[in-house]
Design a protein around this motif. Structure first.
Motif, PDB file in Angstrom:
ATOM      1  N   UNK A  37       0.876  -1.163   0.000  1.00  0.00           N
ATOM      2  CA  UNK A  37       0.000   0.000   0.000  1.00  0.00           C
ATOM      3  C   UNK A  37       0.913   1.212   0.000  1.00  0.00           C
ATOM      4  N   UNK A  38       0.828   2.029  -1.055  1.00  0.00           N
ATOM      5  CA  UNK A  38       1.702   3.180  -1.231  1.00  0.00           C
ATOM      6  C   UNK A  38       0.900   4.454  -1.041  1.00  0.00           C
ATOM      7  N   UNK A  39       1.370   5.317  -0.137  1.00  0.00           N
ATOM      8  CA  UNK A  39       0.664   6.554   0.204  1.00  0.00           C
ATOM      9  C   UNK A  39       1.422   7.757  -0.328  1.00  0.00           C
ATOM     10  N   UNK A  40       0.709   8.627  -1.016  1.00  0.00           N
ATOM     11  CA  UNK A  40       1.233   9.895  -1.500  1.00  0.00           C
ATOM     12  C   UNK A  40       0.760  10.982  -0.553  1.00  0.00           C
ATOM     13  N   UNK A  41       1.704  11.609   0.147  1.00  0.00           N
ATOM     14  CA  UNK A  41       1.370  12.661   1.096  1.00  0.00           C
ATOM     15  C   UNK A  41       2.277  13.858   0.854  1.00  0.00           C
ATOM     16  N   UNK A  42       1.931  14.985   1.434  1.00  0.00           N
ATOM     17  CA  UNK A  42       2.748  16.178   1.235  1.00  0.00           C
ATOM     18  C   UNK A  42       2.926  16.465  -0.251  1.00  0.00           C
ATOM     19  N   UNK A  75      -0.180  -3.031  -6.653  1.00  0.00           N
ATOM     20  CA  UNK A  75      -0.370  -2.629  -5.266  1.00  0.00           C
ATOM     21  C   UNK A  75      -1.594  -1.746  -5.151  1.00  0.00           C
ATOM     22  N   UNK A  76      -1.570  -0.913  -4.138  1.00  0.00           N
ATOM     23  CA  UNK A  76      -2.656   0.046  -3.922  1.00  0.00           C
ATOM     24  C   UNK A  76      -1.997   1.406  -3.722  1.00  0.00           C
ATOM     25  N   UNK A  77      -2.513   2.424  -4.399  1.00  0.00           N
ATOM     26  CA  UNK A  77      -1.958   3.777  -4.294  1.00  0.00           C
ATOM     27  C   UNK A  77      -3.036   4.689  -3.730  1.00  0.00           C
ATOM     28  N   UNK A  78      -2.665   5.415  -2.687  1.00  0.00           N
ATOM     29  CA  UNK A  78      -3.603   6.298  -1.999  1.00  0.00           C
ATOM     30  C   UNK A  78      -3.003   7.691  -1.875  1.00  0.00           C
ATOM     31  N   UNK A  79      -3.803   8.692  -2.175  1.00  0.00           N
ATOM     32  CA  UNK A  79      -3.420  10.082  -1.919  1.00  0.00           C
ATOM     33  C   UNK A  79      -4.107  10.522  -0.631  1.00  0.00           C
ATOM     34  N   UNK A  80      -3.362  11.195   0.212  1.00  0.00           N
ATOM     35  CA  UNK A  80      -3.872  11.690   1.488  1.00  0.00           C
ATOM     36  C   UNK A  80      -5.002  12.692   1.271  1.00  0.00           C
ATOM     37  N   UNK A  81      -6.091  12.519   2.002  1.00  0.00           N
ATOM     38  CA  UNK A  81      -7.254  13.401   1.889  1.00  0.00           C
ATOM     39  C   UNK A  81      -6.905  14.863   2.123  1.00  0.00           C
ATOM     40  N   UNK A  97      -7.252   4.327 -10.551  1.00  0.00           N
ATOM     41  CA  UNK A  97      -6.646   3.406  -9.594  1.00  0.00           C
ATOM     42  C   UNK A  97      -6.136   4.074  -8.330  1.00  0.00           C
ATOM     43  N   UNK A  98      -6.030   5.394  -8.329  1.00  0.00           N
ATOM     44  CA  UNK A  98      -5.603   6.115  -7.124  1.00  0.00           C
ATOM     45  C   UNK A  98      -6.836   6.452  -6.306  1.00  0.00           C
ATOM     46  N   UNK A  99      -6.803   6.104  -5.031  1.00  0.00           N
ATOM     47  CA  UNK A  99      -7.902   6.484  -4.148  1.00  0.00           C
ATOM     48  C   UNK A  99      -7.445   7.627  -3.262  1.00  0.00           C
ATOM     49  N   UNK A 100      -8.398   8.355  -2.730  1.00  0.00           N
ATOM     50  CA  UNK A 100      -8.098   9.396  -1.756  1.00  0.00           C
ATOM     51  C   UNK A 100      -8.679   8.930  -0.426  1.00  0.00           C
ATOM     52  N   UNK A 101      -7.818   8.898   0.597  1.00  0.00           N
ATOM     53  CA  UNK A 101      -8.252   8.443   1.926  1.00  0.00           C
ATOM     54  C   UNK A 101      -7.414   9.161   2.974  1.00  0.00           C
TER      55      UNK A 101
END
Length: 120
Positions: A37-42, A75-81, A97-101
């Motif tokens: 699970x890969x998170x995109x933040x900042x 995998x799973x890619x998520x952008x920070x809400x 495929x990118x979710x926001x959570x």
């Protein structure tokens, strides 16, 4: 039990080596069959948008678009809400495929049995 590797990227073009390290570790794990699970933040949140990864350059690093594509496929890619909101990014804007959570989902993932979290 399948272990989960949660990788959070906190840097983008503002800290290219740290950004590239996060993408490289996560995509290497995903390519090896690890549940990622890969998170995109900042500042890395910008890479949730079409065409943004293509603008990233770092000598002697794997191309970011290739790594992101691998993560989206394996995998799973998520952008920070909150990070997305601060940048005016909506669910309609992001790559397929990118979710926001938000933080609650991140905490749920990292607290799962056998989960390993890495923050770059």
């Amino acid at each position: 039990m399948t272990r989960l590797l949660v990788v959070k990227a906190t840097a983008g073009a503002d800290a290219p080596e740290r950004c590239s390290q996060a993408f490289t570790v996560a995509s290497t794990a995903a390519a090896a069959g690890v549940n990622v699970s890969f998170w995109l933040t900042g500042e890395s949140t910008w890479f949730a948008l079409p065409g943004r990864a293509e603008q990233f350059e770092l000598p002697h690093a794997a191309p970011l678009p290739d790594l992101l594509s691998l993560l989206l496929e394996n995998g799973r890619v998520t952008a920070c809400t909150q990070c997305a909101a601060r940048r005016g990014i909506t669910p309609e804007d992001v790559l397929p495929g990118v979710r926001i959570a938000g933080a609650a989902v991140f905490v749920e993932e990292i607290m799962g049995e056998g989960a390993q979290a890495l923050v770059y």
